[in-house]
Structures are given as structure tokens and as C-alpha cells.
Write a protein that holds these residues in place. Structure first.
Motif, PDB file in Angstrom:
ATOM      1  N   MET A   1       0.843  -1.192   0.000  1.00 17.15           N
ATOM      2  CA  MET A   1       0.000   0.000   0.000  1.00 17.15           C
ATOM      3  C   MET A   1       0.883   1.248   0.000  1.00 17.15           C
ATOM      4  O   MET A   1       1.699   1.444   0.897  1.00 17.15           O
ATOM      5  CB  MET A   1      -0.921  -0.002   1.214  1.00 17.15           C
ATOM      6  CG  MET A   1      -1.624   1.314   1.502  1.00 17.15           C
ATOM      7  SD  MET A   1      -3.021   1.670   0.424  1.00 17.15           S
ATOM      8  CE  MET A   1      -4.180   0.422   0.935  1.00 17.15           C
ATOM      9  N   ARG A   2       0.739   2.088  -0.996  1.00 18.44           N
ATOM     10  CA  ARG A   2       1.476   3.350  -1.078  1.00 18.44           C
ATOM     11  C   ARG A   2       0.615   4.472  -0.514  1.00 18.44           C
ATOM     12  O   ARG A   2      -0.568   4.576  -0.844  1.00 18.44           O
ATOM     13  CB  ARG A   2       1.849   3.660  -2.533  1.00 18.44           C
ATOM     14  CG  ARG A   2       2.691   2.575  -3.205  1.00 18.44           C
ATOM     15  CD  ARG A   2       3.139   3.012  -4.592  1.00 18.44           C
ATOM     16  NE  ARG A   2       2.039   3.502  -5.417  1.00 18.44           N
ATOM     17  CZ  ARG A   2       1.226   2.740  -6.118  1.00 18.44           C
ATOM     18  NH1 ARG A   2       1.358   1.408  -6.089  1.00 18.44           N
ATOM     19  NH2 ARG A   2       0.276   3.260  -6.862  1.00 18.44           N
ATOM     20  N   TYR A   3       1.206   5.294   0.334  1.00 14.12           N
ATOM     21  CA  TYR A   3       0.435   6.342   0.992  1.00 14.12           C
ATOM     22  C   TYR A   3       1.219   7.648   1.021  1.00 14.12           C
ATOM     23  O   TYR A   3       2.436   7.684   0.803  1.00 14.12           O
ATOM     24  CB  TYR A   3       0.076   5.928   2.421  1.00 14.12           C
ATOM     25  CG  TYR A   3       1.222   6.115   3.398  1.00 14.12           C
ATOM     26  CD1 TYR A   3       1.344   7.288   4.153  1.00 14.12           C
ATOM     27  CD2 TYR A   3       2.213   5.140   3.544  1.00 14.12           C
ATOM     28  CE1 TYR A   3       2.410   7.464   5.026  1.00 14.12           C
ATOM     29  CE2 TYR A   3       3.282   5.315   4.411  1.00 14.12           C
ATOM     30  CZ  TYR A   3       3.371   6.487   5.147  1.00 14.12           C
ATOM     31  OH  TYR A   3       4.441   6.684   5.998  1.00 14.12           O
TER      32      TYR A   3
ATOM     33  N   SER B   1       3.050   8.944  -6.377  1.00 14.39           N
ATOM     34  CA  SER B   1       1.913   8.144  -6.856  1.00 14.39           C
ATOM     35  C   SER B   1       1.298   7.321  -5.712  1.00 14.39           C
ATOM     36  O   SER B   1       1.289   6.093  -5.776  1.00 14.39           O
ATOM     37  CB  SER B   1       2.351   7.223  -7.989  1.00 14.39           C
ATOM     38  OG  SER B   1       3.413   6.382  -7.565  1.00 14.39           O
ATOM     39  N   PRO B   2       0.785   7.987  -4.678  1.00  8.18           N
ATOM     40  CA  PRO B   2       0.166   7.241  -3.577  1.00  8.18           C
ATOM     41  C   PRO B   2      -1.173   6.650  -3.995  1.00  8.18           C
ATOM     42  O   PRO B   2      -1.841   7.164  -4.891  1.00  8.18           O
ATOM     43  CB  PRO B   2      -0.013   8.308  -2.498  1.00  8.18           C
ATOM     44  CG  PRO B   2      -0.169   9.584  -3.270  1.00  8.18           C
ATOM     45  CD  PRO B   2       0.740   9.436  -4.462  1.00  8.18           C
ATOM     46  N   GLU B   3      -1.539   5.557  -3.318  1.00  9.02           N
ATOM     47  CA  GLU B   3      -2.870   4.993  -3.499  1.00  9.02           C
ATOM     48  C   GLU B   3      -3.866   5.632  -2.536  1.00  9.02           C
ATOM     49  O   GLU B   3      -5.041   5.788  -2.859  1.00  9.02           O
ATOM     50  CB  GLU B   3      -2.834   3.483  -3.264  1.00  9.02           C
ATOM     51  CG  GLU B   3      -1.944   2.714  -4.220  1.00  9.02           C
ATOM     52  CD  GLU B   3      -1.753   1.290  -3.784  1.00  9.02           C
ATOM     53  OE1 GLU B   3      -2.652   0.457  -4.066  1.00  9.02           O
ATOM     54  OE2 GLU B   3      -0.716   0.989  -3.141  1.00  9.02           O
ATOM     55  N   ILE B   4      -3.357   5.986  -1.339  1.00  9.20           N
ATOM     56  CA  ILE B   4      -4.176   6.622  -0.306  1.00  9.20           C
ATOM     57  C   ILE B   4      -3.483   7.900   0.152  1.00  9.20           C
ATOM     58  O   ILE B   4      -2.277   7.896   0.435  1.00  9.20           O
ATOM     59  CB  ILE B   4      -4.369   5.696   0.917  1.00  9.20           C
ATOM     60  CG1 ILE B   4      -5.079   4.403   0.518  1.00  9.20           C
ATOM     61  CG2 ILE B   4      -5.143   6.429   2.014  1.00  9.20           C
ATOM     62  CD1 ILE B   4      -6.545   4.552   0.214  1.00  9.20           C
TER      63      ILE B   4
ATOM     64  N   ARG C   1      -4.333  13.858 -10.165  1.00 11.69           N
ATOM     65  CA  ARG C   1      -4.359  12.404 -10.024  1.00 11.69           C
ATOM     66  C   ARG C   1      -5.638  11.919  -9.333  1.00 11.69           C
ATOM     67  O   ARG C   1      -5.686  10.799  -8.823  1.00 11.69           O
ATOM     68  CB  ARG C   1      -3.141  11.925  -9.225  1.00 11.69           C
ATOM     69  CG  ARG C   1      -1.806  12.281  -9.881  1.00 11.69           C
ATOM     70  CD  ARG C   1      -0.643  11.511  -9.287  1.00 11.69           C
ATOM     71  NE  ARG C   1      -0.790  10.083  -9.561  1.00 11.69           N
ATOM     72  CZ  ARG C   1      -1.071   9.177  -8.633  1.00 11.69           C
ATOM     73  NH1 ARG C   1      -1.250   9.547  -7.376  1.00 11.69           N
ATOM     74  NH2 ARG C   1      -1.184   7.897  -8.950  1.00 11.69           N
TER      75      ARG C   1
ATOM     76  N   GLU D   1      -7.079   8.378  -9.650  1.00  9.57           N
ATOM     77  CA  GLU D   1      -6.170   7.272  -9.353  1.00  9.57           C
ATOM     78  C   GLU D   1      -5.964   7.011  -7.871  1.00  9.57           C
ATOM     79  O   GLU D   1      -5.267   6.053  -7.508  1.00  9.57           O
ATOM     80  CB  GLU D   1      -4.810   7.546 -10.009  1.00  9.57           C
ATOM     81  CG  GLU D   1      -4.891   7.796 -11.513  1.00  9.57           C
ATOM     82  CD  GLU D   1      -3.641   8.469 -12.044  1.00  9.57           C
ATOM     83  OE1 GLU D   1      -2.573   8.305 -11.420  1.00  9.57           O
ATOM     84  OE2 GLU D   1      -3.738   9.159 -13.076  1.00  9.57           O
ATOM     85  N   LEU D   2      -6.527   7.825  -6.997  1.00  4.59           N
ATOM     86  CA  LEU D   2      -6.258   7.653  -5.570  1.00  4.59           C
ATOM     87  C   LEU D   2      -7.507   7.927  -4.744  1.00  4.59           C
ATOM     88  O   LEU D   2      -8.537   8.363  -5.257  1.00  4.59           O
ATOM     89  CB  LEU D   2      -5.107   8.563  -5.129  1.00  4.59           C
ATOM     90  CG  LEU D   2      -5.172  10.062  -5.459  1.00  4.59           C
ATOM     91  CD1 LEU D   2      -6.081  10.807  -4.515  1.00  4.59           C
ATOM     92  CD2 LEU D   2      -3.777  10.676  -5.407  1.00  4.59           C
TER      93      LEU D   2
ATOM     94  N   LYS E   1     -10.189  -4.724   1.396  1.00  8.41           N
ATOM     95  CA  LYS E   1     -10.112  -3.439   0.730  1.00  8.41           C
ATOM     96  C   LYS E   1     -11.172  -2.505   1.308  1.00  8.41           C
ATOM     97  O   LYS E   1     -12.268  -2.941   1.649  1.00  8.41           O
ATOM     98  CB  LYS E   1     -10.300  -3.614  -0.776  1.00  8.41           C
ATOM     99  CG  LYS E   1      -9.157  -4.333  -1.468  1.00  8.41           C
ATOM    100  CD  LYS E   1      -9.364  -4.358  -2.973  1.00  8.41           C
ATOM    101  CE  LYS E   1      -8.179  -5.035  -3.663  1.00  8.41           C
ATOM    102  NZ  LYS E   1      -8.346  -5.068  -5.138  1.00  8.41           N
TER     103      LYS E   1
END
Length: 267
Positions: A1-3, A35-38, A58, A61-62, A100
């Protein structure tokens, strides 16, 4: 998970941001500013607006998560002492079963600004307001390409459903559930007498409608998109409509919109 984390800048929010990073590192979450997801907002609704505009390119995408450090905000699901639980949910560790989050999408406002100096497009999460700098503004308002009214007063507020609980509410506008794709037009101190008339009440337009606001004379105006001010002295027109884009919020537990309204205004 990218944050990624944005905080309000006060000491409590900074301390919580540092605590979040420490917990996230322990649980294997990856800090990613590009490019975080959250995106986690720590502060208030103003911090969430700042986070939204920081990552506005973005948006599809997030998803966003809000942690409030003061009064309960409409965009904040979590309190300051709940950071460990939030990080557990995000990482699927601890007592929380990996899953998720539910992604909840809210409508956004799209503006197309036509000026003598050029054309630009903008998106707002809460609202856009157009006000006079030197006094009364004179604006022609068209709905679906037909003249609706000639407005004289302090200005006009165009709000999203999620923004309907903010400035729009103080103007006497209705609170609209964010599942309804619409925009709301509210007047700011309109002039109504036997010479000048406006509708005098808020208008709600569905997604497939649009409104155009024309500047009817040379006048210095202030266009405010959420918390960002844009002085304009050469406005020709401004088209307002529901955007095709939506903002996404990551919900790890239920917090219904009407519960937020009740918590903010009644409890």
C-alpha cells in the motif's frame, strides 16, 4: 500500500503525522509522494481541501482518508487517538481482517472560465464563489443556454453536494446528499426591490444541466475555488457543471453522510 500524508501544520497535526509515519513503516506501508494509493489528511476540512488540490491531477487514481484534530469535519472519519487502528486497517494487520476499503465517490464541480486573456478549466470539491471586490456585482445567469435572471448583489456561490454543508448552508442553501450528482446555485446578498429582481432562493441543477455566469460590465471580481482566491478583472463568462470526475474516499468503517450532518450541527 502506497500512501502520503498532509497535515494542517499545527503542532498536534505534525506530531500525529510523525506518529502515522512510524506506525506505517512498522506495518510495511510505503511512503510515496508521487503516486500514492491513499492520501491521509490530518487536520480539518481545510486540510482535506488542500490535499485535494495538491493531488488534483491524479484524482481518478487515488482515494482520501481524513483524520481530524479539532472539531469533527465532514471529510474526516478518524479521530486523533485512532491512528493505530487506521494503520491496521490500511495494512491488514492486528485484529482487523485484511480487506479493501469501501470506495465512496462524491461529485465535483467543473468550471470553464472565459476571460479576455484566455480560457481555463478548474475543479472544486466544495464550492466556487464569485464576488465583487469594489461593491455590487452585476451578473447575467443563464441556465441551459437560456437567460434566467440578471443578478445584482454581493455574489454567487456554486456548490457541490458535499460542499452544500459549508458556505452554501450559511447562505440558506439546502444540504444535498453526495449520492445526488448535482450543483447548487445560492445568492449572496442579492438586491431585490421594485426595480431589480432575482429568484431569491437556491437552485439545484442535475448533472446534465449547466449554468453560465456572464459579467455584464467591467468589474473587479474575486473567484474563490474552495480555499484558493483568483482575482479577475477581465471575466467574460463562467460555465458551471457537474464534473465527469469524482473524488474517492476510502471508508474502512461506516460513517453515513446524515450522521456527519447530525454530529456537526446537532450533537
Amino acid at each position: 500500500m502506497r500512501y502520503y500524508v498532509l497535515d494542517r501544520g499545527d503542532q498536534l497535526s505534525i506530531d500525529l503525522s510523525e506518529q502515522f509515519h512510524k506506525l506505517a513503516k512498522e506495518r510495511g506501508l510505503q511512503l510515496d509522494a508521487e503516486s500514492p494509493e491513499i492520501v491521509v489528511s490530518i487536520g480539518g476540512d481545510g486540510t482535506m481541501l488542500h490535499a485535494f488540490h495538491t493531488f488534483i491531477d491524479r484524482i481518478p487514481e487515488l482515494a482520501f482518508v481524513g483524520v481530524h484534530t479539532g472539531h469533527l469535519g465532514f471529510y474526516a472519519d478518524w479521530q486523533a487517538d485512532e491512528l493505530p487502528a487506521l494503520v491496521d486497517y490500511m495494512s491488514g494487520n492486528g485484529d482487523h481482517h485484511p480487506h479493501k476499503p469501501k470506495i465512496v465517490k462524491y461529485p465535483l464541480l467543473e468550471l470553464e472560465i472565459h476571460r479576455k486573456s484566455g480560457t481555463s478549466s478548474h475543479i472544486a470539491l466544495n464550492e466556487a464563489t464569485l464576488k465583487g471586490v469594489d461593491g455590487t456585482v452585476v451578473l447575467q445567469i443563464d441556465i441551459n443556454d437560456e437567460t434566467f435572471e440578471m443578478f445584482r448583489g454581493d455574489g454567487i456561490c456554486i456548490s457541490t453536494p458535499s460542499g452544500s454543508t459549508a458556505y452554501n448552508k450559511s447562505l440558506g442553501g439546502a444540504m444535498i446528499h453526495p449520492s445526488i450528482e448535482a450543483l447548487q446555485i445560492s445568492e449572496i446578498a442579492s438586491i431585490n426591490n421594485r426595480v431589480f429582481r432575482t429568484m431569491g432562493s437556491p437552485l439545484v441543477l442535475p448533472k446534465h444541466h449547466h449554468c453560465d455566469i456572464f459579467s455584464c460590465r467591467e468589474q473587479k471580481l474575486m473567484l474563490t475555488l474552495d480555499h484558493i482566491n483568483h482575482p479577475i478583472d477581465d471575466l467574460i463568462s463562467m460555465r458551471c457543471q457537474v464534473s465527469e470526475k469524482k473524488i474517492s474516499f476510502a471508508r474502512y468503517r461506516p460513517f453515513p453522510f446524515w450522521s456527519r450532518v447530525r454530529s456537526a450541527f446537532l450533537v
